[in-house]
Scaffold this motif. Structure first.
Motif, PDB file in Angstrom:
ATOM      1  N   ASP A  65      -7.813  -5.166   4.632  1.00  0.00           N
ATOM      2  CA  ASP A  65      -8.015  -4.079   5.584  1.00  0.00           C
ATOM      3  C   ASP A  65      -8.719  -4.548   6.848  1.00  0.00           C
ATOM      4  O   ASP A  65      -8.527  -3.986   7.920  1.00  0.00           O
ATOM      5  CB  ASP A  65      -8.844  -2.960   4.941  1.00  0.00           C
ATOM      6  CG  ASP A  65      -7.998  -2.111   4.004  1.00  0.00           C
ATOM      7  OD1 ASP A  65      -6.788  -2.059   4.213  1.00  0.00           O
ATOM      8  OD2 ASP A  65      -8.563  -1.516   3.067  1.00  0.00           O
ATOM      9  N   ASP A  83      -1.064   1.633   5.698  1.00  0.00           N
ATOM     10  CA  ASP A  83      -2.133   0.632   5.647  1.00  0.00           C
ATOM     11  C   ASP A  83      -1.543  -0.733   5.926  1.00  0.00           C
ATOM     12  O   ASP A  83      -0.327  -0.916   5.985  1.00  0.00           O
ATOM     13  CB  ASP A  83      -2.800   0.621   4.266  1.00  0.00           C
ATOM     14  CG  ASP A  83      -3.396   1.961   3.888  1.00  0.00           C
ATOM     15  OD1 ASP A  83      -4.459   2.298   4.420  1.00  0.00           O
ATOM     16  OD2 ASP A  83      -2.780   2.663   3.066  1.00  0.00           O
ATOM     17  N   ARG A 127       0.861  -1.176   0.000  1.00  0.00           N
ATOM     18  CA  ARG A 127       0.000   0.000   0.000  1.00  0.00           C
ATOM     19  C   ARG A 127       0.899   1.229   0.000  1.00  0.00           C
ATOM     20  O   ARG A 127       1.868   1.281  -0.737  1.00  0.00           O
ATOM     21  CB  ARG A 127      -0.931  -0.038   1.219  1.00  0.00           C
ATOM     22  CG  ARG A 127      -1.882  -1.229   1.210  1.00  0.00           C
ATOM     23  CD  ARG A 127      -2.829  -1.182   0.006  1.00  0.00           C
ATOM     24  NE  ARG A 127      -3.822  -2.242   0.045  1.00  0.00           N
ATOM     25  CZ  ARG A 127      -4.955  -2.193   0.712  1.00  0.00           C
ATOM     26  NH1 ARG A 127      -5.238  -1.144   1.463  1.00  0.00           N
ATOM     27  NH2 ARG A 127      -5.807  -3.191   0.652  1.00  0.00           N
ATOM     28  N   LYS A 143      -0.795  -1.919   9.684  1.00  0.00           N
ATOM     29  CA  LYS A 143      -0.713  -0.467   9.572  1.00  0.00           C
ATOM     30  C   LYS A 143       0.136   0.104  10.706  1.00  0.00           C
ATOM     31  O   LYS A 143       0.019  -0.292  11.854  1.00  0.00           O
ATOM     32  CB  LYS A 143      -2.117   0.129   9.629  1.00  0.00           C
ATOM     33  CG  LYS A 143      -2.165   1.635   9.603  1.00  0.00           C
ATOM     34  CD  LYS A 143      -3.609   2.121   9.691  1.00  0.00           C
ATOM     35  CE  LYS A 143      -3.679   3.642   9.722  1.00  0.00           C
ATOM     36  NZ  LYS A 143      -5.074   4.121   9.815  1.00  0.00           N
TER      37      LYS A 143
END
Length: 902
Positions: free
Chosen positions: A761, A747, A714, A785
Motif C-alpha cells: 500500500d 487498491d 485486492r 490503485k
C-alpha cells in the motif's frame, strides 16, 4: 425430377446421414427448453401441398418470412419457462429467426450482438470469455483460473478450462446471455454471468427439414463456405427424432512471410575493464558464425485455415402425458493450421513462422434429460458427459529470439547455456511445443419446482460436477543431448505432464412470494463445496551426475544440470523419500532417492504434489461457502416492470502448477443492480444499472520461465449500465444494444506471487526514506490503485435495421448492422500493458439483402464492409518477448447463402 420427388430424396439423405452418425450430435434438455421459437409444424390438410402449415397465422407468417422477427421470446434463464419480459434479471436473447438473419455461425458472430460480453482469443476454440468488465486478462491456461462466465448447452454446463467451446450455431432455438452473478441457480464459473445455447428440440408428429449452403470470399485471403442440413422425423405418436449435420471451412487471411534469424556464435571480448585481472571482458557475440535459419520452406499465404464438421441428434420420448425423456449427443471436430495473429513489426496480416502448426480440437457430449411431474411439482434431471481432447504443434522461435538477445552481452544462448548434441556439437537452439489436453466433464443436476402459478413458489435441487484434464506440454529442441533433456525424454527441454481434477458440489434453492399481484420478493442461496487438485511434473531435467555442495554450488567438474543450467526447477524439485526436494537432499546430505511410486507415466518424477506420511498426494485447494440472490420486482401494469437485485457469485480457488508457488483462493463478485423491462406496443426497452465489487480477484501473468502464475489481487469496483431496444412495425425491425462499463482496481495490486496477501500500500516516491531495511524486500506494485481492468471497453454498441417487403411471389429484405467497441487495455499489469499496448476501438458494418419465396431463400451479404482491423486480443509469445501479436477479427467478407425448407 418433380418437387415432391426432390424433397423425398433430400429427406432420405438427411435421415440416413443423421442415423448413421451416432458420433455426430448434440441435443436438448427440458420441455421448458423444448418449446421451439421457430413455429411448430403440423401435418398439412388433405389435398394441400404445403409442408409448413401451422395453427397460428402469425407464426405461419413468421415461418414464411412475412414478419421480421419473433414478437415474444420465451426463455428458461430461471430454469422455468417464462416470457423474456417477465424475468427480473438482465437477459439478452437472440432467437432462431434473428440468428439466421444475422448469419451467426460461431462465437465471434454472436458476441458482437452482446455488449456486456468481451473476450480474449488465441485461435478458434481457445477463447476466454468475460462479462461486465470482470476481467484481468491472461486467463485460459490449462492449470490457471477457472472461467468466470459459465457456458451451457441446453441444461448441461459445457464450461471448460483453457477455452470456451465454439459450438457451431445451426438449428438453434436461441442464445441467452445472463449478465451478472448467477451463483444461485448456476454456481461456480457463473460468477460474472452465463451464456446458454438452447437447441431446437424434436417435434412429435412433424416431418420437416432444411438444407443451407454458403460460399464466401475473404479479403486478403481465400474462399470459404459451409453446408448444413437438419431433419425432424416422427417415429411414433409419442416419439420423434431430430438431427443436423454441418461442415464449415473458414478461409485464412494471415500470410507467413519470409524471415531469417542469426543466433550468437563465437564470443566477442573487449578491453579489460576490471582491476583484478588482465583478461579481456566478454562483451557480446558474433552472429555471423552462429546458427543461421530461415522459414523459406514454410512461406505461404492465408495460413490460418479452420475446418469444422459434426452434428447433433436428439430423441424425444413422451413416456406418458407427464414424463418426457430426451437423450442427445453432439460431436464437433475442428482442424486448423497456422496462427490467428499477425506481427505488429511486419505489417498488416503478416507473420513469420518457422514450422508447420497444425492443431485438432474436438468434443463429444452425451446428455440425458428426464422431466415429469410428481403431483403438481415439476421434476427435472439433467446429466451429461463430455470429452474434449485437443492437440497441436506451436512454433516457439520467438522465445529463442528474445533470450538470445537478452544474453547477448554474455555470448548469447550458445555460450551462456548448454545447447549441444550428444557429441557436444552445436545445434539449432529454437524450440517448438507439442502436446495438448484431454478434458473430461461429468455433470448431474436434480431439481424440483413447485407450480409456477402459486403465489408462493420454490425451485431447488442438487448439483455435482467433476472435470478432469490430462495436461501435456513438451518443449522440444531437435538433437538436444539426452543428459541435457528431461530425464528419459531425449530432445525435450521442458516437460509439463499433470492431471488436474476440479470437483464441485452444491445444494441450491430459490423461494418467490407474490406479496401483491404487482410485487414479488425472491430470495435464494447456494451452498457449495469445491475440491480441486493437481498432480504431476513440470520443469527441466537434471543430469544424474550433476551434484551441488552444501552451499548450493556445483561441485568442480560437475556437468551442467540441463540445457539452461537451472538448478532449482524441474527434477531438482522432485520429492525424495525424506520429503525434501532432490536439490535440498543433495545440499543437506540426506537421502536423494526419488519417490517413483505412483508417478504419472511419461514423467521422470513428481514435483507438483504434497508429501504426507511418506506418500505423494495431489496438491489441493478446497473450500465451502454460500452465494445468494435477493430480488424485488414491481409490475405496476402489463408491459412495465422494475426490479432490484443483490447477488453474489464466486469462482473456486486453485493451484499454481509451478512447484513452490502458493495456491490461490476463491474470488467473489458482489452485485447491486436496478433494472427495468418495458413494452409499449411495437417498442421494447430493457436495461439495468449496476455496481459490483470484485473481491480479492484472481489474476494471471507470465512468471519465471514464461510459466503462468495465478494469484489473488485486492478488490476492484465495476459500475455500468446496459440496455437493449427493439422496435417492430410492418416490415421494419430495429434492434440496438449498448453497454457502458467502468471497471477499476480499488487498491494497489502487488506482484509477489509467493505471498497470497502481499502488502504494498505504501508507494515510495523519490527522496522518501525506505520504509523497510532492504529496498529489494518491498512488494512490487504491478498495477496502482485506479488501474482500469483490461479487455473490456468502456463502451460497446450494436444495432441492426431490417426491412422486408412483398415482391412478386415472395418477400425481399435488406438489412444493415453496425457494431462498435471502444478501446481497452490489453493487460492489467503496468509493465505488460506498456509492451502489448491498447486494444484499439473499431466500428464494423455488415450488409445483407435477399429474397424468400415458398420454401426457398437466397441472400447476398457483406460483413466488415470497410475492412476494419478489429483487434480481438494483443499479446506476446513469452515473458520477455517484445514483438506484439495482434489477433484480428475476420477481414471484409462477401458471400452468398441459399437454403431450402421442406
Amino acid at each position: 425430377m418433380t418437387d415432391r420427388t426432390s424433397r423425398l430424396v433430400v429427406i432420405g439423405l438427411l435421415a440416413s446421414t443423421a442415423m448413421g452418425s451416432a458420433a455426430f450430435a448434440q441435443v436438448s434438455t427440458s420441455p421448458a427448453d423444448a418449446t421451439p421459437e421457430s413455429p411448430t409444424t403440423q401435418s398439412p390438410a388433405p389435398g394441400t401441398n404445403a409442408t409448413n402449415v401451422t395453427s397460428n397465422p402469425a407464426v405461419q407468417q413468421a415461418q414464411d418470412g412475412l414478419v421480421p422477427d419473433e414478437t415474444e421470446i420465451i426463455i428458461t434463464a430461471t430454469k422455468r419457462e417464462e416470457n423474456l419480459q417477465d424475468v427480473p434479471i438482465s437477459v439478452q436473447a437472440i432467437g432462431t429467426r434473428r440468428l439466421d438473419q444475422l448469419n451467426i455461425s460461431n462465437f465471434e458472430d454472436y458476441t458482437k450482438q452482446l455488449p456486456s460480453v468481451s473476450f480474449q482469443t488465441a485461435a478458434p476454440g481457445f477463447t476466454t470469455v468475460y462479462m461486465r468488465g470482470v476481467a484481468t486478462g491472461g486467463d485460459g491456461n490449462h492449470t490457471g483460473s477457472l472461467p468466470s462466465v459459465g457456458f451451457y448447452l441446453d441444461e448441461q454446463p459445457v464450461t471448460t478450462i483453457g477455452g470456451t467451446l465454439d459450438v457451431h450455431i445451426y438449428d438453434i432455438a436461441r442464445i441467452e446471455s445472463l449478465a451478472g452473478p448467477q451463483g444461485t441457480l448456476y454456481g461456480a464459473s457463473s460468477q460474472a454471468g452465463t451464456i446458454r445455447i438452447i437447441t431446437n428440440k424434436p417435434e412429435i408428429g412433424v416431418t420437416a427439414g432444411r438444407v443451407d449452403a454458403e460460399l464466401n470470399s475473404v479479403a486478403h485471403g481465400g474462399v470459404g463456405g459451409s453446408l448444413e442440413g437438419m431433419i425432424n422425423l416422427p417415429i411414433s405418436d409419442r416419439m420423434a427424432f431430430r438431427a443436423n449435420v454441418f461442415y464449415q471451412r473458414d478461409a485464412g487471411y494471415i500470410d507467413n512471410v519470409f524471415g531469417e534469424r542469426a543466433y550468437c556464435g563465437s564470443k566477442v571480448f573487449g578491453p579489460d575493464g576490471d582491476d583484478d585481472d588482465l583478461l579481456p571482458d566478454l562483451i557480446g557475440c558474433d552472429r555471423t558464425d552462429g546458427i543461421q535459419v530461415d522459414n523459406a520452406a514454410f512461406v505461404d499465404d492465408d495460413i490460418n485455415v479452420n475446418k469444422t464438421y459434426g452434428g447433433r441428434a436428439a430423441l424425444k420420448i413422451d413416456l406418458d402425458d407427464n414424463w418426457t425423456v430426451t437423450p442427445q449427443i453432439m460431436h464437433q471436430n475442428s482442424k486448423t493450421r497456422g496462427v490467428w495473429f499477425f506481427d505488429d513489426r511486419l505489417g498488416d496480416l503478416e507473420t513469420q513462422r518457422f514450422r508447420e502448426e497444425p492443431a485438432k480440437d474436438k468434443f463429444t457430449q452425451a446428455a440425458l434429460t428426464v422431466e415429469g411431474k410428481v403431483g403438481n411439482f415439476d421434476i427435472t434431471y439433467a446429466g451429461a458427459y463430455m470429452h474434449r481432447p485437443n492437440s497441436g504443434v506451436s512454433d516457439y522461435t520467438d522465445y529463442a529470439d528474445a533470450y538470445d538477445a537478452y544474453y547477448e552481452s554474455v555470448g548469447g544462448i550458445a555460450n551462456y547455456q548448454y545447447f549441444v548434441d550428444d557429441a557436444g556439437g552445436p545445434i539449432d537452439i529454437r524450440q517448438y511445443i507439442t502436446g495438448g489436453n484431454n478434458f473430461k466433464k461429468l455433470s448431474q443436476e436434480l431439481r424440483v419446482a413447485s407450480p409456477q402459478e402459486n403465489a408462493l413458489r420454490f425451485i431447488g435441487g442438487l448439483f455435482y460436477q467433476r472435470q478432469s484434464n490430462d495436461i501435456l506440454q513438451e518443449y522440444r529442441v531437435d538433437d538436444l543431448a539426452a543428459d541435457l533433456s528431461v530425464n528419459g525424454r531425449p530432445g525435450i527441454l521442458w516437460l509439463t505432464k499433470q492431471k488436474r481434477i476440479d470437483r464441485d458440489y452444491a445444494i441450491f434453492g430459490e423461494l418467490s412470494f407474490d406479496v401483491t399481484p404487482q410485487i414479488t420478493l425472491t430470495g435464494g442461496g447456494r451452498y457449495y463445496k469445491f475440491d480441486n487438485t493437481v498432480f504431476g511434473f513440470a520443469g527441466f531435467g537434471r543430469d544424474p551426475l550433476f551434484i551441488q555442495d552444501a552451499d548450493g554450488d556445483p561441485l568442480p567438474g560437475s556437468p551442467p544440470p540441463n540445457a539452461v543450467g537451472s538448478t532449482r526447477t524441474g527434477v531438482a524439485q522432485c520429492f525424495t523419500v525424506d520429503g525434501d526436494s532432490l536439490r535440498e537432499s543433495q545440499i543437506g546430505g540426506t537421502d536423494t532417492t526419488l519417490i517413483l511410486d505412483g508417478k504419472l507415466d511419461g514423467t521422470p518424477c513428481i514435483n507438483v504434489a504434497t508429501f504426507e506420511n511418506g506418500e505423494l498426494k495431489p496438491k489441493a485447494s478446497k473450500d465451502t461457502g454460500w452465494t445468494y440472490r435477493f430480488n424485488g420486482t414491481w409490475k405496476p401494469r402489463d408491459g412495465l416492470m422494475f426490479y432490484a437485485t443483490r447477488s453474489k457469485g464466486y469462482r473456486p480457488g486453485g493451484i499454481n502448477r509451478q512447484p513452490g508457488l502458493a495456491p490461490y483462493n476463491a474470488d467473489f463478485l458482489i452485485n447491486n443492480e436496478l433494472g427495468w423491462k418495458t413494452t409499449f406496443g411495437p417498442f421494447r426497452w430493457n436495461g439495468a444499472i449496476y455496481h459490483q465489487v470484485w473481491e480479492k480477484f484472481q489474476f494471471s501473468f507470465l512468471g519465471e520461465n514464461s510459466l503462468t502464475v495465478v494469484q489473488n489481487g485486492r478488490d476492484a469496483r465495476i459500475n455500468g449500465i446496459e440496455t437493449d431496444i427493439n422496435y417492430t412495425a410492418g416490415g421494419l425491425t430495429l434492434n440496438a444494444a449498448a453497454a457502458f462499463t467502468d471497471a477499476k482496481t480499488k487498491d494497489n495490486i502487488c506482484g509477489v506471487a509467493a505471498d497470497p496477501e502481499p502488502d504494498c500500500d505504501l508507494i515510495l516516491v523519490e527522496d522518501d526514506p525506505l520504509t523497510v531495511e532492504d529496498e529489494e524486500e518491498r512488494d512490487e506494485i504491478v498495477a496502482p490503485k485506479g488501474t482500469r481492468l483490461p479487455i473490456t471497453p468502456k463502451f460497446k454498441f450494436s444495432a441492426t435495421a431490417r426491412y422486408a417487403w412483398n415482391m412478386g411471389a415472395g418477400r425481399a429484405h435488406a438489412q444493415a448492422g453496425l457494431s462498435y467497441q471502444g478501446s481497452a487495455r490489453s493487460a492489467l499489469r503496468t509493465d505488460d500493458q506498456a509492451i502489448t499496448g491498447t486494444l484499439r476501438s473499431y466500428a464494423l458494418v455488415d450488409l445483407f439483402t435477399g429474397y424468400t419465396w415458398g420454401n426457398y431463400n437466397v441472400e447476398l451479404f457483406g460483413t466488415n464492409i470497410f475492412d476494419k482491423r478489429n483487434e480481438l486480443s494483443r499479446g506476446v509469445g513469452c515473458s520477455i518477448c517484445t514483438n506484439v501479436r495482434i489477433y484480428p477479427g475476420r477481414p471484409r467478407t462477401f458471400g452468398l447463402r441459399a437454403g431450402m425448407k421442406f
